[in-house]
Every structure is written in structure tokens, then in C-alpha cells.
Design an enzyme around this catalytic site. Sequence first.
Site, PDB file in Angstrom:
ATOM      1  N   GLU A 161       0.796  -1.272   0.083  1.00 35.92           N
ATOM      2  CA  GLU A 161       0.083   0.007  -0.045  1.00 35.92           C
ATOM      3  C   GLU A 161       0.779   1.169   0.160  1.00 35.92           C
ATOM      4  OE1 GLU A 161      -2.729  -0.253   3.249  1.00 35.92           O
ATOM      5  OE2 GLU A 161      -4.168  -1.668   2.179  1.00 35.92           O
ATOM      6  N   GLU A 356      -5.295  -8.290   0.534  1.00 36.16           N
ATOM      7  CA  GLU A 356      -5.924  -7.856   1.716  1.00 36.16           C
ATOM      8  C   GLU A 356      -7.734  -7.745   1.582  1.00 36.16           C
ATOM      9  OE1 GLU A 356      -4.330  -4.969   4.415  1.00 36.16           O
ATOM     10  OE2 GLU A 356      -2.347  -5.610   4.042  1.00 36.16           O
TER      11      GLU A 356
END
Length: 768
Positions: A161, A356
Site C-alpha cells: 500500500e 488483503e
Amino acid sequence: MFQKDFVWGVASSAYQIEGTDSQDGRGKNIWDTFAEQGRIYENQNADIACDHIHKYKEDFALMRLLGVKAYRFSVSWARIMPEGTGRVNEKAIALYRDMILEMKKNGIEPYVTMYHWEFPQALQDKGGWLNEEVIEWFGEYARVVAENFSDIAKYFITLNEPQCFVGLGHLSGVHAPGLKLEPKDVFQISHNALRAHGLAVKKLREFAKQPIKVGYAPTCGVAYPYTDSPEDIEAARSIYFGFDQPISNWTWNVAWFSDPVFLGEYPKEALEKYKEYLPEITKEDMELIHQPLDFMGQNIYNGYYIRAGKDGKPEYVDRGPGFPKTSTNWPVTPECLYWGVKFIYERYHMPIYITENGMACHDQISADGRVHDSNRIDFLDKYLSCIQKAVDEGVDVQGYFLWTFLDNFEWDKGYSERFGLVYVDYNTQKRIVKDSAYWYQKVMETNGMNLSVNQPKQEILRMEPVFKQMIWGGNKLGTQWGYEIPGDNTGECWAVSAHPNGDCKIAEGSFAGKTLSQLWKEQPELFGNVDSDRFPLLIKIIDAKDDLSIQVHPDDTYAATNENGSLGKTECWYILDASEGATLVIGHNAKDKAELDGMIREGRWQEFIREVPVKVGDFIQIDPGTVHAIKGGIQILETQQNSDITYRVYDYDRLTDGKPRELHVEKSLDVITVPAKSVAESIVAVDASKENVFNELISCDYYRVWKLDVTNKMQFMQEYPFLIMSVLSGDGLMNGQYIKKGDHFILPSGYGMVDVQGKLEVIASTIA
Ligand code: BGC
């Protein structure tokens, strides 16, 4: 369906679970500093977290017991290289090697993330991600990772991320290192991070001890279409890959962080929009960033609606009050997984792993010592179903890593949010496997077949009735039943019907707006896959203010040849309302065919018509060939074959718009049974007086009908292909829903246990 080798896994990150040890030799990272500065919820820190460095054997055993076969975890840069470069901490190498070997012993495939946000403090002191040397620093770290772990691990992910660690860390300052830099610096950081990723990919491959697979795990909320219209889809796509955020929030986008990596260029829209902030970007930079990768990871948690506005421009659509949210206040938007992977696959053509996805709940230990996190099960069930839908449409999703295995340190929010499948008591470090983990175990075991999309629907199908105005109709369907009727002469309520002359719509739920006939075709499993080209039954309430014509119905054989393939009409009536001394016409008085012919052709109605006295609660079966007529003042609930064929024998010489209604004398004479059943046989003798059970009214070749008198509580299993229910009076609760007089619904196949409470009368029916 998910492909046979779909990777079902769980994910975590080093800092969120590991904890520390005075002997561990690790270096400090930016999150240690952030915690020391008191910038975490309730002054918490990750010094112990889940104490995973001491408890990983137990944690991997739990994974094994739950059937987890793949684990995405991260290694900590400053644990491995305490100063960020140079010296390698052999204790860390030993620790991570032992962890990986332990995973493998437990049958778990490791997916190693290199960087999940815990930047070495020593390098932060030298400028951190803003210093261009970070590219080399990260490259060196990648070499160390490859040299030490690639003999026992095959899958590597560079960055987790970048949107977050660049934006939250350096723009909003909510995350470590907690900086609020100028946009120019933040763009420099993003460019450095992307180049660091590129060099890391090269180094991982260069120093790997076996062929490895390398990926990347960016994120971003998903813009998804408000409706399925091509305009809304295009509007959503353009926002998803566009740059609509203000500069104070610019890192929340997909294309800036993925186009260079997978397509080799920054998106033109952004280069134009942000040109005043951009660092120098060279051809060599782009080559470095654009390294061949084996897969694309994407972390997806939620999304937002977009539609095409009136002017054609994309427009954000409010979710409306009461929209479901997680405990972190993130909206529950399962469709984001469908649209997210679909859009991403269209643009990047890479095999995708959801690296995720998950939710935080207000989990707590119940009196039975367990953690019942049904919200999480429901969330995952819906989200995974959306991935399945994308997979079914050809999107190459290869795996799913649920965030997360253990409740853990949720960054700036400390331990206030619980995202795990396993509950962690931070005081004792005891783990309790939550209900969702057992559920996910089944998902992994059955390759997703236990998802509710793959199960029979357990939804009550409520009907929107269709009303028919008739010359003999009244207004009681409005005044007594509470329906919105089209006018005062409303004679019929087609309560459950899939007939073309009045096809009911489903009133609510996932099939809202579909017609019953459509549903019968599209979702035959709802109706037990019954082999019939149309929904076989039709349920009506008839409210007769005046007499209905005297009529007769054909049987299947006669209707098939003479009425264009229609079904015949066998029907039965439950008398809902009848005044004192009320009668119905049932049967006739002709002894033989010749007499019948004479009576009808010569209009000897007094002789022909046979009236039978009836009262509320009587039950009458009208076989094809039976002359019949409902008389004014009577209300009935009718269960019949799905047919609208009626032959009118006599209409009391009434006129509609100055004209008599058409009679069907010849066809009537063809089908009328002579002689008729006796009066005594015309009314079915039923005893429907037992409370809280199914009282059978009839079972014939076409249907079975029951009367239910619920006086307090009743439970039963819905085991029929489908069960139609019409509430005649009273109100109550049925499996959590309020039901009342005038409701009509179908309990689909496999619906299971039904719990009814209250005081109500119901007519239930199904096919024979
Ligand atoms: C991060 C995780 C975090 C999760 C839930 C993701 O953005 O990668 O570290 O715990 O979201 O907030």
C-alpha cells in the site's frame, strides 16, 4: 466457481503482530518513534503486540488446524538490518527462517512482503523516503531478503500500500513518520518509492536461489457503478482510474501507483494535473519502475457509488442513512471486490491476488467463552461472493488473503480495532478462534462452495399482487384487506401469479422487481428445479360484490389443443366471507348430455342452475367440467392451476358498456361433466380445526393445500419444492419478519426451519 488451485490464505504484517524482545537485536523503526511520541490511540505501542515472535509455533499450529494453506506476512527491515543498510542482524535471519520453516511444516505456503510500513529509524534520520538514496537502500535490503529467504520461500511482494505509507505517513501525517510535507515532496517520495520497488524486483530476482514469483500490493477504495448501465460503469471506471481527489489527498488513486509499475508510464491526466509538483521523471526511471512482475496484489476493503450525472459527468452517489458499516466506520460494500478486480484486470491484464480484505468488528468473548462474530461472517460471505462472480466472468483472480489472522496492532488506532479471525487477549496473550475462522475453514475446505451464493437462497419471496377490475367486483380488497386497489369494482387480487395476464413482481430483497415468471426461468433452484415450463399455480383472492357469470373450465388436454397450449384449470376455494344463507353455484341439474344441451341452448336457467349453501371455512374443489359461479357477497381464496381460461355459460343477461359479455356455449358444452357430482360431494369435508399444525384441505394431481391456525407458536421445516403462504387474518412474526393479513409470499426450496409466532390464519399451498 473458484479454480481448483485457488489460493485461500490469511495476511498479517510484522509490526502489527511480532512484538519485541530485549535480545532480538532489531533496530528501531519509525513506528517505535511514533509510539514514543504518544501519537497512538491511548498511548499504546507495539512492544508486545501479539508476542508473535515467541508464539509463532502456536500461531502456525492454529493456522494448520483451521486449514490455512497460504500466509502473507511481512519481514521487518529494521529487524533484519538494524541501521537500514550494512549490518545484517543474524538473529532476525534465524527467526524468520525458523518461522518460514515452521509454516511449511504446517503445510502453509509463505508469501513474504518486504515492506509493510516499518521504515528503519536510522534511515529516516537521513531523510527517509524523501532521500533518493532510499532506492539503493531498499535495493540492498531486497538483496538481503533474497539471499536469506528465497531458498525456502517462493513468493515475494515488494511494497504494501504505497498509497498509505506515502499519503498517511507524509501528507496527512496520521501514520508514522507523521509528517505533513508539501505536495512536491510527497510526489518525490512516491517516485522514490516506485523506483525502490523496481530496484527491489531486480535485486530479488538477481539474488534469488530459485525461480521466484514477485508481486506488488497497492490499494485504493473502489469507485463502482450505481447501476449496471454502461454509462454508470464508464463513469465509475473513469473515477477509479482518475484523479478526482484534492491535492491534500492526492495519493488515494489507483493509476499513479499502478500504471508505471504495470504499464510503464504515469497516467497523462495526472502528469498534466500535477505538473507543478512533479520531480524530474526520466526514461531510465520509468524502465526501472516497470519491471516484469508475476502477479498483481490488490488490497480492497470498500468502495463508493458513482453514476453518470445528467450532464454525463461522473457523480458521487450518497449511500443513504443506515448504510452498513464496520466498527472502523468503513462502509460495507461487497460490490467493490467485483468491480475492483474487474476494472483492474481490464486495465492491467495481470493475474490478481486480493492481498488483503476483511473487517473490524466489536468482538468480545461471550458467556460461553467463544467469540461470535457473525457480522464478519456475513461480510466475508458477501465479499467473497463478489469475487466469485468476477472469476465466473473470466477475471483472473488467483488467490485471496483475508486480513487478518490475529487481532493486532492497528497502527495509529492501537488495539482498538479487531480485524482478526482469532481473538487475542492482550493481557494474557490467549488466542480464541472466532466463529468466522471456523466459517472460513469451511470456505477453504470447500473452495468457496459453502458461500451463500452457492447455497439455496433462504430469502422469503414476498409478492406484489396484481388487481383486476370486474363488473362484479367491489371495494373490499381495499377496505378489508388494505390493498391499494385500482378502483371500486376490483374483483380479483392475483396474489401469487406468474401468468402473462398478471405476473406478480417480487416486492423486496435480492430479486426485487423481477417477475415471478422471470424468477421461475432464471432461478429454478428457488423452486426445487421442478420440471415445468411455467410456474404451475396461481393464488387469488376473489371479492364478489355481485354474482359472477356461470362458467366452466377445460382440463389440460382440452386447453392444450383448443387454447393455444394453455393449462387447464383445476381450482379450489376456501370461503373467507359469506353472508347468512349464502349459496354458490356448483354443478348443475342436467341428467344427461341431451338435457344439458337443451337447458343451455334454450336458456332454461331456472332448471339448470344448482345452488349449494356455503359458509365461512368451507372448502370446495372445482374440477374441470364443473359448472360453477361465485355469488355476490362471497369472498374466497383460490388456489388454481396457472391458467386464465374460463368458458362463460350464462351471464345473467348483464351488459357491460351496453353490450353482453361474450358467452362460450359450444366450448362449455364440450367440457361440462354430466351428470355433475352430487351436492353432498361438492363441498370437501375438511377438519381444519387443529391449532398450530398443517391441516390438509386437499391433495390432488395439481396441488396440495393446507390451512394453518397459529394461536401462539408453530415451527415446521419447509421441505417442499416451494411453499406459498397467504395470510388470511391476524399478524405475527416469521423468522424475524412481521407478517400480517393480506401478505402473500413463497418460502423457497431449502428454506429450512420456519418459526411462526402470533395469532394468524394462513392458507399454504404447493404443487402435488
Ligand atoms: C493495511 C493493514 C491494516 C489494514 C486495516 C491495510 O491498509 O495494509 O496493515 O491493518 O489495512 O486497516
